[in-house]
Enzyme design. Sequence first.
Site, PDB file in Angstrom:
ATOM      1  N   TYR A  10     -15.372   9.450   0.510  1.00 37.50           N
ATOM      2  CA  TYR A  10     -14.647   9.182  -0.716  1.00 37.50           C
ATOM      3  C   TYR A  10     -14.745  10.026  -1.654  1.00 37.50           C
ATOM      4  O   TYR A  10     -13.662  10.514  -2.243  1.00 37.50           O
ATOM      5  CB  TYR A  10     -15.105   7.254  -0.874  1.00 37.50           C
ATOM      6  CG  TYR A  10     -13.642   7.073   0.195  1.00 37.50           C
ATOM      7  CD1 TYR A  10     -12.109   6.604  -0.304  1.00 37.50           C
ATOM      8  CD2 TYR A  10     -14.010   6.193   1.259  1.00 37.50           C
ATOM      9  CE1 TYR A  10     -10.970   6.043   0.888  1.00 37.50           C
ATOM     10  CE2 TYR A  10     -13.129   5.650   2.130  1.00 37.50           C
ATOM     11  CZ  TYR A  10     -12.116   5.560   1.549  1.00 37.50           C
ATOM     12  OH  TYR A  10     -11.424   4.518   2.439  1.00 37.50           O
ATOM     13  N   HIS A  24     -17.336   3.608  -2.896  1.00 36.79           N
ATOM     14  CA  HIS A  24     -16.541   4.437  -2.612  1.00 36.79           C
ATOM     15  C   HIS A  24     -16.813   5.549  -3.330  1.00 36.79           C
ATOM     16  O   HIS A  24     -16.116   6.333  -3.684  1.00 36.79           O
ATOM     17  CB  HIS A  24     -14.598   4.362  -2.380  1.00 36.79           C
ATOM     18  CG  HIS A  24     -14.617   3.176  -1.416  1.00 36.79           C
ATOM     19  ND1 HIS A  24     -13.334   2.860  -0.865  1.00 36.79           N
ATOM     20  CD2 HIS A  24     -15.618   2.934  -0.481  1.00 36.79           C
ATOM     21  CE1 HIS A  24     -12.663   2.067   0.024  1.00 36.79           C
ATOM     22  NE2 HIS A  24     -14.424   2.484   1.142  1.00 36.79           N
ATOM     23  N   ARG A  28      -0.705   7.178   4.245  1.00 34.10           N
ATOM     24  CA  ARG A  28      -1.346   6.879   5.294  1.00 34.10           C
ATOM     25  C   ARG A  28      -1.113   5.245   5.931  1.00 34.10           C
ATOM     26  O   ARG A  28      -1.017   5.309   6.210  1.00 34.10           O
ATOM     27  CB  ARG A  28      -2.435   7.194   4.759  1.00 34.10           C
ATOM     28  CG  ARG A  28      -3.504   6.262   5.241  1.00 34.10           C
ATOM     29  CD  ARG A  28      -3.965   6.537   6.336  1.00 34.10           C
ATOM     30  NE  ARG A  28      -5.190   5.925   7.252  1.00 34.10           N
ATOM     31  CZ  ARG A  28      -5.338   6.258   9.233  1.00 34.10           C
ATOM     32  NH1 ARG A  28      -4.244   7.165   9.379  1.00 34.10           N
ATOM     33  NH2 ARG A  28      -5.848   5.172   9.599  1.00 34.10           N
ATOM     34  N   ARG A  56       0.774  -1.195  -0.094  1.00 33.25           N
ATOM     35  CA  ARG A  56      -0.024   0.018   0.126  1.00 33.25           C
ATOM     36  C   ARG A  56       0.672   0.986  -0.528  1.00 33.25           C
ATOM     37  O   ARG A  56       0.568   2.103  -0.849  1.00 33.25           O
ATOM     38  CB  ARG A  56      -0.614   0.182   1.188  1.00 33.25           C
ATOM     39  CG  ARG A  56      -1.322   1.188   1.344  1.00 33.25           C
ATOM     40  CD  ARG A  56      -2.302   0.885   2.954  1.00 33.25           C
ATOM     41  NE  ARG A  56      -3.411   2.477   2.319  1.00 33.25           N
ATOM     42  CZ  ARG A  56      -4.361   2.922   3.242  1.00 33.25           C
ATOM     43  NH1 ARG A  56      -4.786   1.420   4.588  1.00 33.25           N
ATOM     44  NH2 ARG A  56      -4.981   3.742   4.077  1.00 33.25           N
ATOM     45  N   CYS A  98     -18.970  -2.411   2.480  1.00 39.78           N
ATOM     46  CA  CYS A  98     -17.939  -1.630   2.950  1.00 39.78           C
ATOM     47  C   CYS A  98     -18.214  -0.930   3.747  1.00 39.78           C
ATOM     48  O   CYS A  98     -19.585  -1.120   4.440  1.00 39.78           O
ATOM     49  CB  CYS A  98     -18.212  -0.044   1.878  1.00 39.78           C
ATOM     50  SG  CYS A  98     -16.442   0.931   2.337  1.00 39.78           S
ATOM     51  N   ASP A  99     -17.334  -0.457   4.595  1.00 36.66           N
ATOM     52  CA  ASP A  99     -17.709   0.234   6.649  1.00 36.66           C
ATOM     53  C   ASP A  99     -18.231   1.653   6.309  1.00 36.66           C
ATOM     54  O   ASP A  99     -18.485   2.051   7.303  1.00 36.66           O
ATOM     55  CB  ASP A  99     -17.105  -0.255   7.141  1.00 36.66           C
ATOM     56  CG  ASP A  99     -15.436   0.474   7.472  1.00 36.66           C
ATOM     57  OD1 ASP A  99     -15.695   1.312   6.563  1.00 36.66           O
ATOM     58  OD2 ASP A  99     -14.663  -0.561   7.881  1.00 36.66           O
ATOM     59  N   ASN A 158     -10.656  -5.156   0.349  1.00 42.74           N
ATOM     60  CA  ASN A 158     -10.370  -3.845  -1.033  1.00 42.74           C
ATOM     61  C   ASN A 158      -8.717  -3.992  -2.310  1.00 42.74           C
ATOM     62  O   ASN A 158      -8.455  -5.190  -2.336  1.00 42.74           O
ATOM     63  CB  ASN A 158      -9.979  -2.610  -0.202  1.00 42.74           C
ATOM     64  CG  ASN A 158     -10.934  -1.939   0.891  1.00 42.74           C
ATOM     65  OD1 ASN A 158     -11.730  -2.028  -0.252  1.00 42.74           O
ATOM     66  ND2 ASN A 158     -10.738  -1.188   2.190  1.00 42.74           N
TER      67      ASN A 158
HETATM   68  P1  NAD Z   1      -3.827  -6.115   7.407  1.00 40.88           P
HETATM   69  O1  NAD Z   1      -2.386  -6.079   6.335  1.00 40.88           O
HETATM   70  O2  NAD Z   1      -3.125  -6.022   8.165  1.00 40.88           O
HETATM   71  O3  NAD Z   1      -4.059  -7.641   7.094  1.00 40.88           O
HETATM   72  C1  NAD Z   1      -4.598  -7.854   6.342  1.00 40.88           C
HETATM   73  C2  NAD Z   1      -3.307  -9.812   6.316  1.00 40.88           C
HETATM   74  O4  NAD Z   1      -4.328 -10.645   5.196  1.00 40.88           O
HETATM   75  C3  NAD Z   1      -2.321 -10.017   6.784  1.00 40.88           C
HETATM   76  O5  NAD Z   1      -2.004 -10.269   7.946  1.00 40.88           O
HETATM   77  C4  NAD Z   1      -1.799 -10.964   5.636  1.00 40.88           C
HETATM   78  O6  NAD Z   1      -1.315 -11.573   5.901  1.00 40.88           O
HETATM   79  C5  NAD Z   1      -3.395 -11.192   4.797  1.00 40.88           C
HETATM   80  N1  NAD Z   1      -3.118 -12.125   3.801  1.00 40.88           N
HETATM   81  C6  NAD Z   1      -2.873 -11.336   2.174  1.00 40.88           C
HETATM   82  N2  NAD Z   1      -3.008 -12.176   1.158  1.00 40.88           N
HETATM   83  C7  NAD Z   1      -3.612 -13.540   1.850  1.00 40.88           C
HETATM   84  C8  NAD Z   1      -4.318 -14.328   1.393  1.00 40.88           C
HETATM   85  N3  NAD Z   1      -4.245 -14.851   0.012  1.00 40.88           N
HETATM   86  N4  NAD Z   1      -4.990 -15.096   2.418  1.00 40.88           N
HETATM   87  C9  NAD Z   1      -5.188 -15.024   3.683  1.00 40.88           C
HETATM   88  N5  NAD Z   1      -3.947 -13.895   4.229  1.00 40.88           N
HETATM   89  C10 NAD Z   1      -3.618 -13.178   3.242  1.00 40.88           C
HETATM   90  O7  NAD Z   1      -4.771  -5.744   6.771  1.00 40.88           O
HETATM   91  P2  NAD Z   1      -6.187  -4.821   7.724  1.00 40.88           P
HETATM   92  O8  NAD Z   1      -5.718  -3.031   7.159  1.00 40.88           O
HETATM   93  O9  NAD Z   1      -6.294  -5.284   8.433  1.00 40.88           O
HETATM   94  O10 NAD Z   1      -6.642  -4.526   5.619  1.00 40.88           O
HETATM   95  C11 NAD Z   1      -7.452  -6.113   5.690  1.00 40.88           C
HETATM   96  C12 NAD Z   1      -8.680  -5.642   4.209  1.00 40.88           C
HETATM   97  O11 NAD Z   1      -9.919  -5.511   4.334  1.00 40.88           O
HETATM   98  C13 NAD Z   1      -7.949  -5.012   3.248  1.00 40.88           C
HETATM   99  O12 NAD Z   1      -7.767  -5.421   2.390  1.00 40.88           O
HETATM  100  C14 NAD Z   1      -8.554  -3.916   3.791  1.00 40.88           C
HETATM  101  O13 NAD Z   1      -8.366  -2.759   2.480  1.00 40.88           O
HETATM  102  C15 NAD Z   1     -10.368  -4.136   3.759  1.00 40.88           C
HETATM  103  N6  NAD Z   1     -10.745  -3.479   4.651  1.00 40.88           N
HETATM  104  C16 NAD Z   1     -12.367  -2.986   3.582  1.00 40.88           C
HETATM  105  C17 NAD Z   1     -12.599  -2.159   3.925  1.00 40.88           C
HETATM  106  C18 NAD Z   1     -14.270  -1.942   3.557  1.00 40.88           C
HETATM  107  O14 NAD Z   1     -14.656  -1.357   3.617  1.00 40.88           O
HETATM  108  N7  NAD Z   1     -14.110  -3.113   2.459  1.00 40.88           N
HETATM  109  C19 NAD Z   1     -12.851  -1.372   5.149  1.00 40.88           C
HETATM  110  C20 NAD Z   1     -11.561  -1.664   6.286  1.00 40.88           C
HETATM  111  C21 NAD Z   1     -10.557  -2.623   5.677  1.00 40.88           C
HETATM  112  C1  G6P Z   2     -12.669   2.795   5.988  1.00 42.35           C
HETATM  113  C2  G6P Z   2     -12.824   1.812   4.066  1.00 42.35           C
HETATM  114  C3  G6P Z   2     -12.067   1.551   3.832  1.00 42.35           C
HETATM  115  C4  G6P Z   2     -10.590   1.169   3.921  1.00 42.35           C
HETATM  116  C5  G6P Z   2     -10.170   1.656   5.003  1.00 42.35           C
HETATM  117  C6  G6P Z   2      -8.858   2.726   5.314  1.00 42.35           C
HETATM  118  O1  G6P Z   2     -13.003   2.034   6.677  1.00 42.35           O
HETATM  119  O2  G6P Z   2     -14.514   1.733   4.700  1.00 42.35           O
HETATM  120  O3  G6P Z   2     -12.521   0.802   2.760  1.00 42.35           O
HETATM  121  O4  G6P Z   2      -9.850   0.691   3.848  1.00 42.35           O
HETATM  122  O5  G6P Z   2     -11.263   2.965   5.818  1.00 42.35           O
HETATM  123  O6  G6P Z   2      -8.842   3.122   6.112  1.00 42.35           O
HETATM  124  P1  G6P Z   2      -7.417   3.283   6.440  1.00 42.35           P
HETATM  125  O7  G6P Z   2      -7.347   3.421   8.342  1.00 42.35           O
HETATM  126  O8  G6P Z   2      -6.587   1.722   6.497  1.00 42.35           O
HETATM  127  O9  G6P Z   2      -6.764   4.417   6.570  1.00 42.35           O
HETATM  128 MN    MN Z   3     -14.818   0.626   1.571  1.00 45.16          MN
END
Ligand code: NAD
Ligand code: G6P
Ligand code: MN
EC number: 3.2.1.-
Length: 445
Positions: A264, A201, A284, A94, A171-172, A148
């Site tokens: 967003y 977003h 970020r 990222r 999405c949250d 994401n």
């Molecule tokens: P992070 O990097 O802290 O954790 C993600 C984990 O996924 C890591 O431990 C990594 O080892 C693991 N991983 C990577 N590839 C993998 C695979 N193929 N199989 C199993 N595990 C795997 O990330 P985070 O900040 O905790 O975010 C996690 C995900 O949630 C991200 O995609 C983030 O964008 C998403 N997210 C989405 C929303 C939303 O609104 N949809 C909100 C918040 C976070």
């Molecule tokens: C919100 C969005 C997620 C995004 C996150 C990023 O929760 O809905 O899609 O991944 O913000 O937050 P961060 O704290 O990782 O910048």
């Molecule tokens: Mn989102």
Amino acid sequence: MKKYSICIVGGGSRYTPDMLAMLCNQKGRFPLKKIVLYDIESERQEVVGKYAKILFKEYYPELEEVVYTTDEKKAFQDIDFALMQIRAGRLKMREKDEKISLKHGCLGQETCGAGGFAYGLRSVPAIIDLIKNIRTYSPKCWILNYSNPAAIVAEATKRVFPKDYRIINICDMPIAIMDVYASVLGLNRRDLEPKYFGLNHFGWFTHILDKKTGEDYLPKLREILKTPVDVQTEPLFQEKSWKSTFEFMSQMINDYDEYLPNTYLQYYLYPEKMKNKENPEYTRANEVMDGNEKETYNRMNKIISLGKIHGTEYEINSEVGCHAEYIVDLATAIANNTNEIFLIITENNGVINNISPDAMVEVPCRVGSNGVEPLIVGNIPTFYKGLIENQYAYEKLAVDACLEGSYQKALQALVLNRTVINTDTAKELLKDLIEVNKGYWNKLH
Ligand code: NAD
Ligand code: G6P
Ligand code: MN
């Protein structure tokens, strides 16, 4: 009451501890027999796994099995729900997405613009692989996906698994925003029903209704939010980038005279301003790695060394972030066939009448044990239609580029993106992104 087995895919995510706490809180409505944590990185998985064992011993002794593993078969066999939150390439990639974008004079953002594009091309192959594996071992489990960039991931899952209605992308952000609305109104988010349309977003609230009285709070909210508010709904939002994002809501509401925009949209409607706010040396991703991720892991490591939670400063209470609440509420709605309304990314099929039927739109849906049923939106005005169609064309081309391995489609996607536009810039971006994403991206020809 039936007891369910669930797997958290991406168990090492910094969002997992809150989700586990939420599962404890919800055990009366959503009882579990087995929880599995699955990740590809064993060191991360081990910390969360050891923490989970302590947590459940104290807060969920009824659980029959708590497993943490990097073995897919062990993880996916006989589960009812997979809650997915993986980050292909982790926060280190990222950081690259954000910094490479800025280096070429574009916005550097996790899910938007060139950064989101790069992330999408990493996520899609990883998610497709995971879903195929999950389906081998649990053909009918519900797959609730947060990973994401959700817009691109949803477009890809629709294409690769077209009939599989048990894959739900969410999405949250809309509910995090609704928490803010509720707090300024002195209400609870659960008192409010949103009317909303757009892409992930990339959407707008058109009404915020009081569930009991039917009153629409949107006009009142627009007036209040024309002045920046100090958002206190989640500790995470005290971090610099989030503070700035929530402050900027007021600018968008002052500039546009209807609806309430998803935060967003700031990146698409003010790309220059947003780019200029960024520090190309410290984005970020750095803030998260040094802040929330470190804190989350430090807290789990402290608890592991104490060997307990009860009677310590880490006691679990009913307060967990909206991220964890939303996905567990969704699983509960499916399990108990509640037919509650959730905002979900789903195939348009005429829900927004005047945009492409195959677009993956984010709209209110009823959710029960037969899945997701979107509620009609109707026609949308020209400004939104134009923006959405352009953005959806970008998302579609990004998925084409990935699935077909097409350089030409990748270039077209980036040029369509409102944060890139110039062909020369897009070519330069692609050169660098292809280089650093070797091993993650499908090859582009
Ligand atoms: P992070 O990097 O802290 O954790 C993600 C984990 O996924 C890591 O431990 C990594 O080892 C693991 N991983 C990577 N590839 C993998 C695979 N193929 N199989 C199993 N595990 C795997 O990330 P985070 O900040 O905790 O975010 C996690 C995900 O949630 C991200 O995609 C983030 O964008 C998403 N997210 C989405 C929303 C939303 O609104 N949809 C909100 C918040 C976070
Ligand atoms: C919100 C969005 C997620 C995004 C996150 C990023 O929760 O809905 O899609 O991944 O913000 O937050 P961060 O704290 O990782 O910048
Ligand atoms: Mn989102």
